[in-house]
Design a protein around this motif. Structure first.
Motif, PDB file in Angstrom:
ATOM      1  N   THR A 276      41.793  42.192  45.922  1.00 28.35           N
ATOM      2  CA  THR A 276      42.779  43.199  45.515  1.00 28.35           C
ATOM      3  C   THR A 276      43.549  42.845  44.249  1.00 28.35           C
ATOM      4  N   MET A 277      43.394  41.604  43.770  1.00 29.74           N
ATOM      5  CA  MET A 277      44.044  41.242  42.512  1.00 29.74           C
ATOM      6  C   MET A 277      43.032  40.827  41.448  1.00 29.74           C
ATOM      7  N   ASP A 278      41.764  41.230  41.636  1.00 35.17           N
ATOM      8  CA  ASP A 278      40.805  40.935  40.575  1.00 35.17           C
ATOM      9  C   ASP A 278      41.050  41.889  39.400  1.00 35.17           C
ATOM     10  N   GLU A 279      40.325  41.691  38.308  1.00 39.06           N
ATOM     11  CA  GLU A 279      40.607  42.427  37.070  1.00 39.06           C
ATOM     12  C   GLU A 279      40.461  43.935  37.242  1.00 39.06           C
ATOM     13  N   GLN A 280      39.388  44.367  37.898  1.00 35.87           N
ATOM     14  CA  GLN A 280      39.148  45.803  38.052  1.00 35.87           C
ATOM     15  C   GLN A 280      40.231  46.457  38.896  1.00 35.87           C
ATOM     16  N   ARG A 281      40.582  45.820  40.017  1.00 34.08           N
ATOM     17  CA  ARG A 281      41.611  46.391  40.887  1.00 34.08           C
ATOM     18  C   ARG A 281      42.987  46.358  40.212  1.00 34.08           C
ATOM     19  N   SER A 282      43.275  45.302  39.453  1.00 34.45           N
ATOM     20  CA  SER A 282      44.558  45.211  38.753  1.00 34.45           C
ATOM     21  C   SER A 282      44.693  46.310  37.706  1.00 34.45           C
ATOM     22  N   GLU A 283      43.594  46.594  37.008  1.00 34.59           N
ATOM     23  CA  GLU A 283      43.623  47.685  36.032  1.00 34.59           C
ATOM     24  C   GLU A 283      43.870  49.031  36.725  1.00 34.59           C
TER      25      GLU A 283
ATOM     26  N   ASP B  51      59.434  41.667  38.488  1.00 35.19           N
ATOM     27  CA  ASP B  51      59.092  42.103  39.839  1.00 35.19           C
ATOM     28  C   ASP B  51      57.603  42.413  39.972  1.00 35.19           C
ATOM     29  N   VAL B  52      57.128  42.402  41.209  1.00 34.73           N
ATOM     30  CA  VAL B  52      55.757  42.814  41.510  1.00 34.73           C
ATOM     31  C   VAL B  52      55.807  44.053  42.384  1.00 34.73           C
ATOM     32  N   LEU B  53      54.640  44.674  42.552  1.00 31.03           N
ATOM     33  CA  LEU B  53      54.559  45.902  43.348  1.00 31.03           C
ATOM     34  C   LEU B  53      54.286  45.592  44.817  1.00 31.03           C
ATOM     35  N   ASP B  54      54.841  46.426  45.667  1.00 32.27           N
ATOM     36  CA  ASP B  54      54.560  46.337  47.098  1.00 32.27           C
ATOM     37  C   ASP B  54      53.048  46.356  47.305  1.00 32.27           C
ATOM     38  N   THR B  55      52.552  45.485  48.183  1.00 37.64           N
ATOM     39  CA  THR B  55      51.110  45.411  48.447  1.00 37.64           C
ATOM     40  C   THR B  55      50.542  46.775  48.801  1.00 37.64           C
ATOM     41  N   TRP B  56      51.306  47.575  49.538  1.00 40.59           N
ATOM     42  CA  TRP B  56      50.813  48.885  49.985  1.00 40.59           C
ATOM     43  C   TRP B  56      50.702  49.889  48.842  1.00 40.59           C
ATOM     44  N   PHE B  57      51.343  49.596  47.714  1.00 39.97           N
ATOM     45  CA  PHE B  57      51.156  50.488  46.565  1.00 39.97           C
ATOM     46  C   PHE B  57      49.698  50.453  46.129  1.00 39.97           C
ATOM     47  N   PHE B  58      49.077  49.279  46.280  1.00 40.04           N
ATOM     48  CA  PHE B  58      47.659  49.181  45.939  1.00 40.04           C
ATOM     49  C   PHE B  58      46.769  49.660  47.079  1.00 40.04           C
ATOM     50  N   SER B  59      47.190  49.451  48.321  1.00 41.74           N
ATOM     51  CA  SER B  59      46.321  49.709  49.476  1.00 41.74           C
ATOM     52  C   SER B  59      45.786  51.134  49.494  1.00 41.74           C
ATOM     53  N   TRP B  60      46.634  52.099  49.120  1.00 40.34           N
ATOM     54  CA  TRP B  60      46.183  53.499  49.181  1.00 40.34           C
ATOM     55  C   TRP B  60      45.068  53.778  48.182  1.00 40.34           C
TER      56      TRP B  60
END
Length: 570
Positions: free
Chosen positions: A214-221, A550-559
């Motif tokens: 979930t924090m690889d380059e593609q997912r981070s972009e 700051d960083v984003l809530d993990t669930w911001f990415f989960s959706w």
């Protein structure tokens, strides 16, 4: 003569039975001899067996397993399962074909948290999903099962912080951001490899060519792109609001990470950072002196330390006891602050307690709304780690919040303003990760406006576009979405997707703290874009550009994880 005949017949029957039994014994004796002879022969032959006939030959990695010429007498899972999975993987039996004309079937392995190893719950979920994907694959579908792992921002950071403190007696702040993140990456590599090995051991028919993190380059972009687009659409905004604050983690946390504990009466609880148990479940009463010699007004609270941040006192407009005080002021005994007597009928019940309620807009959700309605001052009295700050006054500054609780009561007693304590039923919030008492705190954060999505979801069920089974759960759906609140998506952590926001501090700004001016934020996909926009927005001005820590809530990415991964489904 009849008796003699019967006796003779009886003797004949006994004789026949005896002869029959003798014949049976003779046959059995012959059979036993043959069996013994056969067993002897087998035993004699067994001594001539070659043990190597039962051992699987060496199979080169990735090749089809070579099996022994004889089946082992006992089942050994490691021996039987060895070499099969590497062959499946090297043969690409589980790899989906993006050019295939077969109908697609795509599922995503719910990414396990990188905080540890898989457990029995993961095993049953993997078994069910494996059965699904294998059945579809055998049924002629172009089947894709996507593996991955979740960075689990807050959970992973907590685990690594505890590890460092246990092993080296250091906090993340002692290490610094870069070194701490290096420690987390080491943890991720260690346990991420363990999880991958476990999934292969289970025989899960995953397409490892699509493995993601979930924090690889593609997912981070993808996360950055989602944030930028939602901001431009007006759905993401920055505001100063009340949040659930964990003083141990020093970050905002979500409602789902708060465990609600009901206390019926006085209760002593262990709290992180305190050597002695802390008292909860009591209502403390004290008096505020009134201006103009009008006497005093008595209020009560379950969090006496928050009175240091009081900015008003609320009463019911129809309460005859206080009508003469509307618009008057009480005086704070420790700092001289004037507290206006206001009417807040939605908050105050004239029949409960004294009918007067202290208002602390910066540390209580109901008081926050009252503060907005009456334009009150919002005074934060806590540091991020839960100590009293300078707004609490020199008498209490630097004290841990629950140490200050006892100190405030003692100080009120000295001034003759303490009025007593009684048991009181309360609901207490505790962080599910640290067990700390959650503190409502006013903080600048990033939020997502959820109203549009909530209305769409409500309409979908009401119009029967979506059917909820069983139907009685529709009411839960309506109750949740009709009372939806905007989502706080920023976290004051170091492990996670960094907020793609940069703050511009101009040379001539009076306030130099990050975030002092709401219009100085720039949302961009990278620093180069942020610099370009800053030059366009502030031409010929000197400035400093800093990214939000700051960083984003993990669930911001989960959706966004399933649509981001299931490229084949389209």
């Amino acid at each position: 003569m009849k008796k003699e005949q019967k006796a003779k017949e009886k003797e004949e029957k006994k004789l026949k039975a005896k002869q029959k039994e003798e014949a049976r014994l003779q046959v059995q004796s012959a059979s036993d001899g043959a069996n013994k002879s056969e067993k002897k022969q087998k035993k004699k032959g067994a001594t001539n067996e070659n043990p190597e006939d039962f051992i699987d030959p060496y199979t080169p990695t990735g090749q089809k397993k070579l099996v022994a010429s004889q089946m082992a007498k006992q089942y050994s899972p490691p021996a039987v399962e060895k070499s099969w999975y590497p062959w499946w993987e090297s043969s690409q039996y589980f790899v989906a074909d993006a050019t295939s004309s077969k109908p697609p079937f795509v599922i995503v392995l719910p990414p396990p948290n990188v905080t540890g190893a898989l457990h029995i719950g993961h095993a049953i979920a993997v078994a069910i999903e494996d059965a699904m994907i294998r059945w579809r694959r055998m049924s002629g579908y172009n089947a894709l099962w996507i593996p991955g792992m979740d960075h689990a921002g807050i959970a992973t950071q907590v685990v690594v912080e505890k590890k460092i403190m246990r092993e080296r007696k250091l906090s993340r702040h002692d290490l610094g951001r870069d070194k701490f993140l290096s420690e987390v990456h080491n943890w991720k590599d260690q346990y991420g490899g363990t999880i991958s090995r476990q999934l292969r051991t289970l025989g899960a028919s995953l397409d490892w060519s699509h493995e993601c993190f979930t924090m690889d380059e593609q997912r981070s972009e993808a996360v950055t792109e989602a944030f930028v687009r939602l901001y431009k659409e007006g759905l993401i905004y920055r505001d100063i609001r009340l949040v659930n604050w964990d003083c141990t983690l020093r970050t905002a946390i979500s409602d789902i990470e708060v465990d609600r504990v009901d206390l019926k009466a006085e209760t002593l609880l262990e709290v992180p950072g305190y050597s002695n148990p802390v008292q909860f479940g009591v209502l403390t009463s004290f008096a505020y002196p009134l201006e103009e010699g009008l006497g005093e007004i008595i209020v009560a609270t379950t969090r006496i330390e928050t009175m240091l941040g009081d900015t008003a006192i609320a009463v019911h407009s129809q309460d005859e006891r206080y009508k003469h005080l509307h618009g008057k002021y009480a005086v704070h005994p420790f700092n001289g602050r004037k507290l206006e007597i206001i009417c807040a009928d939605d908050l105050v019940k004239a029949t409960f307690g004294t009918g007067a309620v202290k208002i602390t807009p910066a540390h209580d959700s109901k008081d926050f709304n009252v503060g907005k309605q009456h334009n009150l001052d919002f005074i934060n009295i806590f540091t991020d780690d839960g100590n009293i700050n300078e707004n609490g006054g020199p008498q209490f500054e630097g004290m841990p919040r629950f140490t200050a609780r006892a100190a405030v009561i003692d100080a009120l007693k000295e001034k003759g303003l303490y009025r007593g304590m009684e048991n009181n039923e309360i609901e207490l919030g505790r962080c599910s990760r640290t067990n700390d008492i959650v503190e409502p705190m006013i903080k600048p954060q990033w939020f997502v406006n959820c109203n549009t999505m909530a209305k769409a979801a409500l309409h979908a069920v009401k119009s029967k576009e979506i059917e909820i089974i069983p139907p009685q759960y529709e009411q839960d759906w309506y109750r949740w979405l009709e009372n939806i609140r905007d989502w706080c998506i920023s976290r004051q952590l170091w492990w996670g997707h960094r907020v793609p926001a940069w703050y511009v501090t101009l040379e001539d700004d009076k306030e130099k703290d990050m975030g002092s001016y709401i219009d100085h934020w720039i949302i961009a996909r990278n620093k180069s874009d942020a610099v370009l926009e800053a030059k366009q927005r502030y031409p010929e001005k000197k400035y400093q550009l800093d990214q939000d820590p700051d960083v984003l809530d993990t669930w911001f990415f989960s959706w966004s994880f399933p649509p981001n991964c299931t490229w084949l489904a389209g």
